[in-house]
Design a protein around this motif. Structure first.
Motif, short mmCIF file in Angstrom:
data_model
loop_
_atom_site.label_atom_id
_atom_site.label_comp_id
_atom_site.label_asym_id
_atom_site.label_seq_id
_atom_site.Cartn_x
_atom_site.Cartn_y
_atom_site.Cartn_z
N HIS A 87 -3.18 107.71 -22.41
CA HIS A 87 -2.97 109.15 -22.55
C HIS A 87 -4.07 109.69 -23.45
O HIS A 87 -4.21 109.22 -24.60
N ARG A 93 -12.11 109.97 -25.53
CA ARG A 93 -11.19 109.42 -26.52
C ARG A 93 -11.01 107.91 -26.32
O ARG A 93 -11.31 107.37 -25.26
N ALA A 95 -8.39 105.81 -26.03
CA ALA A 95 -7.50 105.30 -24.98
C ALA A 95 -8.13 105.43 -23.60
O ALA A 95 -7.97 104.56 -22.74
N ALA A 165 -5.35 101.46 -35.17
CA ALA A 165 -4.06 101.81 -34.56
C ALA A 165 -3.05 100.72 -34.91
O ALA A 165 -3.34 99.54 -34.74
N GLU A 168 3.29 99.68 -32.14
CA GLU A 168 4.67 100.11 -32.27
C GLU A 168 5.40 99.76 -30.98
O GLU A 168 4.88 99.97 -29.88
N ARG A 183 2.95 100.49 -28.05
CA ARG A 183 2.14 101.72 -28.10
C ARG A 183 1.13 101.60 -29.24
O ARG A 183 1.48 101.24 -30.37
N LEU A 184 -0.11 101.94 -28.93
CA LEU A 184 -1.17 102.05 -29.93
C LEU A 184 -1.60 103.50 -29.96
O LEU A 184 -2.12 104.03 -28.96
N ALA A 185 -1.37 104.17 -31.08
CA ALA A 185 -1.73 105.57 -31.23
C ALA A 185 -2.98 105.68 -32.10
O ALA A 185 -3.00 105.18 -33.23
N PHE A 186 -4.01 106.34 -31.58
CA PHE A 186 -5.28 106.45 -32.28
C PHE A 186 -5.40 107.81 -32.98
O PHE A 186 -4.77 108.80 -32.57
N SER A 190 -5.29 110.14 -28.88
CA SER A 190 -5.01 109.40 -27.65
C SER A 190 -4.09 108.22 -27.94
O SER A 190 -3.99 107.76 -29.08
N THR A 191 -3.38 107.75 -26.90
CA THR A 191 -2.50 106.60 -27.04
C THR A 191 -2.68 105.68 -25.85
O THR A 191 -2.99 106.12 -24.74
N GLU A 193 -0.49 102.51 -24.01
CA GLU A 193 0.78 101.82 -23.95
C GLU A 193 0.71 100.69 -22.93
O GLU A 193 0.26 100.91 -21.80
#
Length: 210
Positions: A87, A93, A95, A165, A168, A183-186, A190-191, A193
């Motif tokens: 995403h 970005r 992701a 990141a 989670e 999930r890795l959120a940057f 962007s993320t 999963e």
């Protein structure tokens, strides 16, 4: 044939990490990556990044509904052909770049987490051009069995500090029994999963080794 994640972990620990660095987690792709880049949904993700010259994995394609983006929220998680989803507000970005690299690397691209770094790597042999075959069928068989001594053990396609990141575990989907993802959120909004049936345990193990 790609090496399994345990072998990649051994190689990384022996020939890729720095002094005092410890491999914590190796993640194999187990299907296609989909993406939502800006307003555009794509499954499988499409990229202009040159693909590795390796055997295409025999992964089934996503369902027509997912491939055409005909879903409202995260219903794509119920399609077993989709392993991960990126995403991102735009193609620049992190992701989105990961989606490019996993797509180009097929099943040779791995996610590596150490106590210091987060990285996407590929087996060095997979990045080398195939040796020219000679002598008919026997020559071709011999060339396939020859290693390339100057090829690095692992080639790093992307890396950042482990703080880039924090993983989670998240339950996704619209079914009574959720699909578990990591999930890795940057920081760039962007993320990424990816599917992991043991996401909670995997994440606890990863956090314990930071």
């Amino acid at each position: 044939m790609p090496k399994n994640r345990l072998k990649i972990g051994e190689i990384a620990q022996q020939r890729w990490v720095g002094p005092g660095e410890q491999v914590v987690w190796v993640v194999d792709p187990e299907g296609h990556v989909g993406s939502t880049i800006g307003p555009t949904r794509t499954a499988p993700h499409r990229t202009d990044t040159a693909a590795l010259d390796v055997t295409v994995p025999e992964w089934p394609l996503p369902t027509r509904a997912v491939g055409e983006g005909r879903f409202h929220h995260d219903e794509w998680v119920h399609d077993p052909a989709v392993w991960a989803w990126a995403h991102a507000p735009g193609p620049d970005r992190i992701a989105a770049r990961w989606a490019d690299l996993f797509t180009a690397g097929r099943d040779e691209c791995r996610l590596l987490l150490t106590n210091r770094r987060l990285a996407l790597v590929v087996d060095g042999e997979a990045t080398r051009p195939a040796a020219p075959a000679s002598g008919g069928l026997l020559g071709r068989v011999r060339s396939l069995g020859q290693s390339q001594p100057d090829a690095p053990a692992l080639v790093t396609w992307w890396e950042g500090p482990v703080t880039t990141a924090r993983p989670e575990a998240v339950p996704l989907g619209r079914a009574v029994q959720p699909e578990w993802f990591v999930r890795l959120a940057f920081a760039d909004g962007s993320t990424f999963e990816f599917r992991d049936a043991q996401a909670e345990q995997s994440v606890r193990t990863a956090h314990a080794n930071f």
